[in-house]
Design a protein around this motif. Structure first.
Motif, short mmCIF file in Angstrom:
data_model
loop_
_atom_site.label_atom_id
_atom_site.label_comp_id
_atom_site.label_asym_id
_atom_site.label_seq_id
_atom_site.Cartn_x
_atom_site.Cartn_y
_atom_site.Cartn_z
N ILE A 130 -2.08 8.43 -1.08
CA ILE A 130 -2.35 9.61 -0.25
C ILE A 130 -2.60 10.86 -1.11
N THR A 131 -2.07 10.86 -2.33
CA THR A 131 -2.19 12.04 -3.18
C THR A 131 -3.64 12.36 -3.53
N VAL A 146 -2.54 4.14 5.18
CA VAL A 146 -1.29 3.68 5.80
C VAL A 146 -0.26 4.78 5.56
N ASN A 147 -0.31 5.82 6.39
CA ASN A 147 0.51 7.01 6.09
C ASN A 147 1.14 7.65 7.31
N ARG A 203 9.96 7.27 8.70
CA ARG A 203 9.41 6.81 7.44
C ARG A 203 8.83 5.41 7.60
N GLY A 204 7.77 5.15 6.87
CA GLY A 204 7.21 3.81 6.85
C GLY A 204 8.04 2.89 5.97
N THR A 205 7.79 1.60 6.10
CA THR A 205 8.51 0.61 5.30
C THR A 205 7.53 -0.15 4.40
N PRO A 206 7.98 -0.62 3.25
CA PRO A 206 7.10 -1.42 2.41
C PRO A 206 6.52 -2.63 3.13
N PRO A 214 -1.43 4.15 0.44
CA PRO A 214 -0.13 4.37 1.07
C PRO A 214 0.19 5.86 1.18
N GLY A 215 0.93 6.18 2.21
CA GLY A 215 1.51 7.52 2.31
C GLY A 215 2.78 7.59 1.49
N ALA A 216 3.72 8.39 1.94
CA ALA A 216 4.98 8.57 1.21
C ALA A 216 6.00 7.56 1.72
#
Length: 249
Positions: free
Chosen positions: A142-143, A242-243, A214-217, A184-186
């Motif tokens: 995402i950065t 995916v964020n 929060r998302g999960t791996p 990926p997001g954070a």
């Protein structure tokens, strides 16, 4: 049976991806820096009944890479799936970053992806590999959309990962190889240890996301599973965000 290479398999995201691909029926070739984390991932993957090779590897060492990919073909089968996940992310102010440190980030995060894709791609052309099994996924970030202070080198290489994805999708598509990226997001991983107050950072993430958790791996791994499986047979050259709705493209 598919044979999947996952780099950076000792980290939270790499581990989840490896476990999911094992559950999908893949034989796994896992690599990361030396340490207990890689061995732990290998043990978890074996618990799914999968065949596993786990080898410490320096992605900047061409001889080590050549040896590793040859071993995969000899002990398992030619590579059908590659997940380029390994990355380093030193936090250094841009104006103070030594050139040598930038070069290190580039060699791991960008050149490492490029070289692994080249070696895996050559094996994917083995007649024993079916067209629908020939897949690569590059893990971006995402950065690359908003930029992150003190992470300029990392951000630059993640932008490069998406550009490499498009170029390889265009060039390798006629050979039946699909190439996509996941951004990926954070996610709550060890990467967040760079922040002085992880709890405050987590609250900030949730505030910015559309989904207030929060998302999960495992959720990221599910997207990788889709992109490496038959349900995405007509998808290539794409970057999937995916964020949790932080960044929308």
């Amino acid at each position: 049976m598919r044979t999947a290479v996952v780099t950076g398999a000792g980290g939270s995201l790499g581990r989840a991806i490896a476990q999911r691909l094992a559950a999908d029926g893949c034989a796994l070739a896992l690599t990361d820096l030396p340490g207990d984390a890689l061995d732990e991932t290998a043990a978890l993957v074996r618990s799914h009944g999968a065949q596993v090779i786990a080898a410490p590897l320096d992605l900047t060492d061409d001889a080590e890479l050549d040896t590793f990919f040859t071993r995969v073909a000899d002990e398992l089968a030619p590579v059908t799936t590659l997940v380029n996940n390994a990355a380093i992310y030193p936090t250094v102010a841009f104006l103070e970053m030594p050139v040598e440190k930038y070069d290190e980030v580039h060699r791991v995060n960008q050149r490492g992806y490029w070289r692994c894709a080249q070696l895996a791609g050559r094996q994917m052309l083995d007649p024993a590999v079916a067209d629908e099994q020939r897949t690569m996924v590059n893990i971006a970030s995402i950065t690359m959309h908003g930029g992150w202070a003190d992470l300029a080198a990392y951000v630059a290489t993640k932008g490069a990962a998406t550009s490499l994805t498009r170029a390889l999708a265009r060039e390798l598509g006629p050979q039946g190889i699909r190439v996509n990226a996941v951004s990926p997001g954070a996610f709550p991983t060890a990467a967040e240890e760079i922040y002085d107050d992880p709890e405050a950072y987590s609250r900030q993430v949730i505030e910015r996301q559309s989904l207030k958790r929060r998302g999960t791996p495992a959720e990221l791994a599910a997207v990788v599973s889709f992109l490496t499986g038959p349900d995405s047979a007509f998808v290539t050259g794409q970057t999937i965000e995916v964020n949790g709705g932080w960044v929308m493209t």
